[in-house]
Design a protein around this motif. Structure first.
Motif, short mmCIF file in Angstrom:
data_model
loop_
_atom_site.label_atom_id
_atom_site.label_comp_id
_atom_site.label_asym_id
_atom_site.label_seq_id
_atom_site.Cartn_x
_atom_site.Cartn_y
_atom_site.Cartn_z
N GLN A 1 -16.27 8.24 -24.87
CA GLN A 1 -15.86 9.45 -25.59
C GLN A 1 -15.43 10.58 -24.65
N ARG B 1 -6.12 13.89 -25.35
CA ARG B 1 -7.34 13.08 -25.48
C ARG B 1 -8.43 13.86 -26.22
N MET C 1 -10.07 12.73 -29.81
CA MET C 1 -11.49 12.44 -29.98
C MET C 1 -12.10 13.25 -31.13
N PRO D 1 -10.73 10.66 -34.29
CA PRO D 1 -10.20 9.40 -33.76
C PRO D 1 -9.71 8.45 -34.86
N TYR E 1 -9.97 2.60 -31.98
CA TYR E 1 -11.23 3.34 -31.91
C TYR E 1 -12.36 2.43 -32.38
#
Ligand SMILES: Nc1ncnc2c1ncn2[C@@H]1O[C@H](COP(=O)(O)OP(=O)(O)O)[C@@H](O)[C@H]1O
Ligand SMILES: [Mg+2]
Length: 374
Positions: A30, A73, A77, A80, A109
């Motif tokens: 993560q 990113r 996250m 996701p 994911y």
């Protein structure tokens, strides 16, 4: 990630799939740290297994894109989901040696027992992009070829009219004299040159070789000489034909062969000055049975030794208004006829081009039309 699906030999099929998948795979946690990479990844990026473990995934992103990647990113996250990225985005990846290559990336994911993971599958698309660029280039060239062929064809008719009228005006005994005759001569010479360029362009854009038939090479020489001799005579240059009476027939396309010979004659014409001469000779080959020779020699300026290897190169020319197509096309035509072309020359002493062709099988030779050229 223990899913309890080991096979009898102890191999976890999911692990096996990860390790041996065709795409390069990276498993990241993560926080964006690399947990694992697979064999295809190592091959593609040049890293050893485990070399990247614990490193931020941005190590495989080109430096200039890292900040943006980190931001993407972080946003990903937050919510996701599985998705492909990079389609039409011009994404790039960075190998261990610092080189870059274009990629498409898919993100999967997964919620594991020890937290969430993302599996990135990375596809190197440099081969596909190169093929697409090639296809586009080929398409553009085909279109350009069709356009050029169309224009060349349309220009042919008015040019033929200019050439034939100028020829009539320049016939001996017409009233044209002095400066006016000299001017018409200039018009004629340039129209002939333009016409030759057009013929070369048409030959260049042609995709397939022209159909072959039984050809008497002496007839081809006769027609080519006829095309160039009046202008040469007016410029005080001579063209001589020395034709073998026992020449076997050959298989070929008379128009292509004539064009190749006209190109050689026109080069010889450019190489000689007033008083110079060009000889076209046909003969049975003395070296190879059942082969014919066509020899074009001039006593012009000759070719410097350092230029000899470049002569047949596409677009090679040393002339201010040259196209560099003549010898390239002559060589292509010779090869299409199963023949060879050689050149002998010395700067200041003239040049000799020797073309050799296989004779037609004897069944054709008997029915070849007889020569009318002399
Ligand atoms: N008979 C010759 N004598 C001297 N140089 C020649 C002869 N034939 C060809 N060349 C050289 O080869 C070059 C390429 O010829 P070619 O392909 O017909 O193109 P172009 O005539 O348009 O220059 C010429 O520019 C010239 O330098
Ligand atoms: Mg030429």
């Amino acid at each position: 990630m223990a899913l309890g699906l080991e096979t009898a030999d102890g191999m976890n099929p999911y692990e096996a799939y990860f390790e041996f998948a065709l795409d390069a795979l990276i498993l990241i946690d993560q926080q964006g740290h690399i947990v694992r990479t697979n064999s295809a990844f190592h091959r593609l990026f040049g890293y050893l297994p485990s070399e990247l473990q614990g490193k931020p995934v941005e190590v495989v992103v080109p430096e200039r894109l890292r900040a943006r990647h980190r931001e993407h990113r972080r946003l990903y996250m937050k919510s996701p989901h599985n998705r492909p990225i990079g389609l039409n985005l011009n994404l790039a990846a960075r190998r261990k040696d610092g080189t870059e290559f274009p990629v498409e990336i898919g993100l999967t994911y997964a919620e594991g027992t020890n937290g969430a993971y993302v599996i990135c599958n990375i596809t190197d698309i440099s081969g596909r992009l190169a093929r697409e660029a090639d296809d586009r280039r080929r398409e553009a060239l085909t279109m350009l070829g069709t356009t050029v062929a169309g224009i060349a064809h349309d220009l042919n008719n008015p040019l033929s009219v200019i050439i034939s009228r100028a020829e009539l005006l320049l016939m001996p005994g017409t009233e044209l004299v002095g400066q006016t005759r000299a001017d018409v001569e200039v018009i004629y010479r340039h129209a002939r040159r333009a016409s030759r360029i057009i013929q070369d362009l048409l030959a260049l854009t042609r995709q397939d070789p022209k159909p072959h038939e039984v050809v008497n090479l002496n007839d081809v020489v006769g027609r080519a000489v006829l095309l160039v001799e009046s202008q040469m005579l007016r410029e005080g240059k001579k063209v001589l034909a020395d034709l073998a009476t026992d020449l076997p027939a050959m298989m070929g396309n008379p128009v292509s062969l004539e064009q190749a010979l006209v190109n050689l004659l026109s080069n010889a014409h450019d190489a000689i000055g007033p008083g110079g001469s060009v000889t076209v000779k046909t003969a049975r080959s003395e070296h190879q049975a059942d082969w014919l020779e066509l020899v074009v020699s001039d006593n012009g300026c000759g070719i410097p030794a350092e230029a000899m290897s470049k002569l047949f190169t596409f677009l090679y020319t040393t002339k201010p208004g040259g196209t560099g197509l003549g010898l390239w096309l002559a060589r292509r035509t010779t090869i299409e006829h199963g023949g060879t072309i050689e050149v002998y020359s010395k700067a200041g002493e003239g040049s000799t081009f020797v073309l050799r062709f296989p004779a037609a099988p004897s069944i054709h030779a008997a029915s070849a039309p007889s020569s009318t050229a002399s």
